[in-house]
Write an enzyme that holds these catalytic residues in place. Structure first.
Site, mmCIF file in Angstrom:
data_model
loop_
_atom_site.group_PDB
_atom_site.id
_atom_site.type_symbol
_atom_site.label_atom_id
_atom_site.label_comp_id
_atom_site.label_asym_id
_atom_site.label_seq_id
_atom_site.Cartn_x
_atom_site.Cartn_y
_atom_site.Cartn_z
ATOM 1 N N LYS A 166 0.544 -0.500 -34.075
ATOM 2 C CA LYS A 166 1.997 -0.514 -33.324
ATOM 3 C C LYS A 166 2.544 -1.854 -32.657
ATOM 4 O O LYS A 166 1.361 -2.102 -31.956
ATOM 5 C CB LYS A 166 1.325 0.159 -31.758
ATOM 6 C CG LYS A 166 2.242 0.918 -31.288
ATOM 7 C CD LYS A 166 1.548 1.674 -29.896
ATOM 8 C CE LYS A 166 2.519 2.048 -29.329
ATOM 9 N NZ LYS A 166 2.164 3.353 -27.912
ATOM 10 N N ASP A 201 6.998 -0.888 -24.056
ATOM 11 C CA ASP A 201 7.736 0.496 -23.956
ATOM 12 C C ASP A 201 7.685 1.203 -22.320
ATOM 13 O O ASP A 201 7.040 1.644 -21.951
ATOM 14 C CB ASP A 201 6.688 1.418 -24.338
ATOM 15 C CG ASP A 201 6.388 3.135 -24.106
ATOM 16 O OD1 ASP A 201 7.170 3.587 -24.219
ATOM 17 O OD2 ASP A 201 4.732 3.304 -24.237
ATOM 18 N N LYS A 229 8.091 5.856 -18.313
ATOM 19 C CA LYS A 229 7.657 5.899 -16.887
ATOM 20 C C LYS A 229 7.674 5.009 -15.633
ATOM 21 O O LYS A 229 8.536 4.960 -14.846
ATOM 22 C CB LYS A 229 6.802 4.198 -17.879
ATOM 23 C CG LYS A 229 6.147 4.795 -18.928
ATOM 24 C CD LYS A 229 4.884 3.117 -19.461
ATOM 25 C CE LYS A 229 4.708 3.858 -20.666
ATOM 26 N NZ LYS A 229 3.862 4.650 -20.952
ATOM 27 N N ASP A 269 2.358 -3.329 -25.736
ATOM 28 C CA ASP A 269 2.522 -2.146 -26.281
ATOM 29 C C ASP A 269 2.269 -2.775 -27.876
ATOM 30 O O ASP A 269 2.528 -1.938 -28.256
ATOM 31 C CB ASP A 269 3.497 -1.113 -26.047
ATOM 32 C CG ASP A 269 2.626 0.049 -25.900
ATOM 33 O OD1 ASP A 269 1.908 0.294 -26.044
ATOM 34 O OD2 ASP A 269 3.451 1.494 -26.433
ATOM 35 N N ASP A 274 7.685 9.565 -24.743
ATOM 36 C CA ASP A 274 7.035 8.279 -24.158
ATOM 37 C C ASP A 274 5.785 8.682 -24.891
ATOM 38 O O ASP A 274 4.744 7.590 -24.839
ATOM 39 C CB ASP A 274 6.353 8.663 -22.491
ATOM 40 C CG ASP A 274 5.284 7.138 -22.223
ATOM 41 O OD1 ASP A 274 5.961 6.115 -22.913
ATOM 42 O OD2 ASP A 274 4.723 7.292 -20.376
ATOM 43 N N GLU A 329 5.277 7.910 -28.133
ATOM 44 C CA GLU A 329 6.362 6.904 -29.412
ATOM 45 C C GLU A 329 5.495 6.487 -30.447
ATOM 46 O O GLU A 329 6.096 6.658 -31.701
ATOM 47 C CB GLU A 329 6.721 6.407 -28.770
ATOM 48 C CG GLU A 329 6.261 4.426 -27.732
ATOM 49 C CD GLU A 329 6.641 4.679 -27.593
ATOM 50 O OE1 GLU A 329 5.645 5.630 -26.295
ATOM 51 O OE2 GLU A 329 4.989 3.814 -27.085
ATOM 52 N N ARG A 382 2.611 7.174 -32.079
ATOM 53 C CA ARG A 382 2.311 8.217 -32.645
ATOM 54 C C ARG A 382 3.147 8.230 -34.119
ATOM 55 O O ARG A 382 3.444 8.401 -34.842
ATOM 56 C CB ARG A 382 1.571 9.420 -32.110
ATOM 57 C CG ARG A 382 2.766 10.233 -31.547
ATOM 58 C CD ARG A 382 2.262 11.379 -30.604
ATOM 59 N NE ARG A 382 1.511 10.314 -29.662
ATOM 60 C CZ ARG A 382 0.122 11.290 -28.580
ATOM 61 N NH1 ARG A 382 0.789 12.396 -28.630
ATOM 62 N NH2 ARG A 382 -0.148 10.967 -27.383
#
Ligand code: BES
Ligand code: MN
Ligand code: ZN
Length: 494
Positions: free
Chosen positions: A264, A269, A276, A287, A346, A348, A350
């Site tokens: 990933k 993020d 967030k 991230d 959020d 994101e 996956r």
């Protein structure tokens, strides 16, 4: 810090400090005994007086007069002999380096920890010593106006038995390769989001191609859209920094089915439109730690010349909110054709992994392992001490767990029951990208499993282990490079 290897006796070395060791409750033996008698029994005196016992984490620093060529002797405790393992050896090495760093020492000479009485193979002991010493010396100073450098410049591994030298040299070489690959990953994580963008990650892949003979293929936004990577493209849409899909191939063995590592690579993020909070957003440059692990592992397997075929895939995007961003309620079409309804922008990670896992299929993999800072729920479940492991294959799990024990990047298997899949059943699309708080790590993994049905697959949720909040033995505050040594070890034992 430069690493050298020398045949000789430790007490005769000319250095700023000699490093020897002691098991808990033991009396000095071997090299430690030789140094003890060379410094008039000062080590045994300290033990007799109750000042030093050899407990793990304990150190004893002595100043020698003219009886030996080194002015300092450092004894590090190895803890109980029964529980000694390669992690104890790494921590002892880090303890020595951290104790001597910042003193007047520049050159240190050390024996191996546990190569004799500890029962470690010489090669493993040498790797542990070099790997941990270098990792403890890691610093990230790129954004200071006055970068500080470390004071230690040279570490010499000393061994008197010539028959052990080839194994010792081999271990030292592996230790150097693994430490430099881990440092590479740490750098990528520690660079802020304004530097480490998806395009920057693609540049790193090209650097690996040049320096290590790894084949790379990079897809830009247009190529990704044309191919049908609707999920990865959607996540990148709200950012001025365009997404990239990065494919790296190392061919140590052309014929075998490859191991595929997937990372990933969310370079920042923000949460997107599902923005967030202030405290949630602050560390989100990390991230892309899964991607960093994949980059590091690609470098390590190439530098070690492992006879394996390894593919590294990185789905890189920045998750930002703007007028062009994807929204809650959107229904995305993934590369597999399956559709996903967005509940939270959020969730994101996956999404980008879904397209990467589908892309992995074309390599007819022997196994696929993805790494992702995927869920806060996994941090709640396991804290910072283990990564969550989710898999459709017991044999793959066994190998991963073993590799994780060997490198002390511990994994703990969590369930992937059908109920978690039911929890993300979509209202208007095939599935939704969030199942809410209950079992959040498992519902995220359940979504990934939809895209990983054609090969043995494991998902590592490294949200809790990717970074450290403090300097701890050979880990430094910030990105730790979790997964680099683990993936490389998996490739070695494969
Ligand atoms: N990158 C985060 C997960 C994360 C949290 C990593 C803390 C490291 C530390 C991920 O993209 C995320 O935001 N996950 C959400 C999912 C939720 C919206 C279903 C989470 O865990 O809250
Ligand atoms: Mn997120
Ligand atoms: Zn994320």
């Amino acid at each position: 810090m430069k690493i050298t290897v020398r045949k000789g006796e430790i007490q005769k070395q000319r250095a700023d400090a000699l490093v020897v060791n002691l098991f808990a409750g033991a009396t000095p033996s071997g090299a430690t005994a030789a140094v003890d008698s060379a410094v008039d029994g000062q080590i045994s005196a300290a033990i007799r007086l109750g000042d030093f016992s050899g407990a793990s984490g304990e150190t004893l620093l002595l100043y020698a007069k003219d009886s030996i060529a080194s002015p300092r002797v450092l004894v590090v405790g190895l803890g109980p002999r029964e529980s000694f393992d390669s992690e104890t050896a790494r921590r002892a090495a880090a303890q020595a380096v951290n104790t001597l760093e910042g003193t007047g020492c520049t050159r240190i000479a050390s024996i191996l920890h546990g190569g004799g009485a500890g029962g470690l193979e010489v090669e493993a002991a040498a790797q542990a010593l070099v790997e941990a010493s270098l990792l403890a010396q890691y610093r990230f100073e790129r954004y200071r106006s006055q970068p500080k450098s470390t004071s230690l410049k040279q570490l010499t591994l000393v061994e008197s038995d010539p028959s052990k030298l080839p194994a010792l040299r081999a271990g030292a070489k592996s230790g150097q390769a693994l430490a430099s690959a881990t440092a590479f990953a740490r750098d990528l994580i520690n660079h802020p989001g304004h530097t480490a963008t998806p395009v920057y990650l693609a540049t790193q892949a090209r650097r690996l191609a040049r320096a290590h003979g790894i084949k790379t293929r990079i897809l830009d936004e247009k190529a990704m859209a044309k191919m049908g990577m609707g999920a990865l493209v959607a996540v990148g849409k709200g950012s001025a920094n365009p997404p990239r899909f990065i494919c790296m191939e190392y061919n140590g063995d052309k014929r075998e089915r490859p191991l595929v590592f997937v990372g990933k690579g969310i370079t920042f993020d923000s949460g997107g439109l599902s923005l967030k909070s202030v405290s949630g957003i602050v560390s989100m440059k990390k991230d892309m730690s899964g991607a960093a692990a994949v980059f590091g592992a690609m470098q390590a397997v190439a530098e070690l010349g492992l006879p394996r075929r390894i593919i590294g895939l990185v789905a890189a995007a920045e998750n930002m909110p703007d007028g062009n961003a994807f929204r809650p309620g959107d229904a995305l079409q993934t590369l597999s054709g399956k559709t996903i309804e967005i509940l939270s922008t959020d969730a994101e990670g996956r999404l980008v992994l879904a397209d990467a896992l589908t892309y992995a299929q074309r390599f007819k993999p022997a196994a696929v392992v993805d790494l992702a800072t995927l869920t806060g729920a996994c941090v709640t479940a396991l804290g910072h001490h283990a990564a969550g492991l989710f898999s459709n294959d017991d044999a793959l799990c066994e190998r991963l767990i073993l590799a994780g024990q060997q490198t002390h990047e511990r994994l703990w298997r969590l369930p992937l029951w059908p109920e978690y899949r039911q929890q993300i059943e979509g209202d208007i699309a095939d599935m939704k990208n969030s199942g809410g708080p209950p079992g959040g790590a498992s519902t995220a993994a359940a979504l990934l499993s939809e895209f990983a049905q054609d090969y043995p697959w494991a998902h590592l949720d490294i949200a809790g282990t990717a970074s450290s909040d403090a300097h701890r033995h050979y880990l430094r505050k910030g990105g730790v490079g979790f997964g680099v040594r683990l993936l490389t070890q998996l490739a070695r034992i494969w």
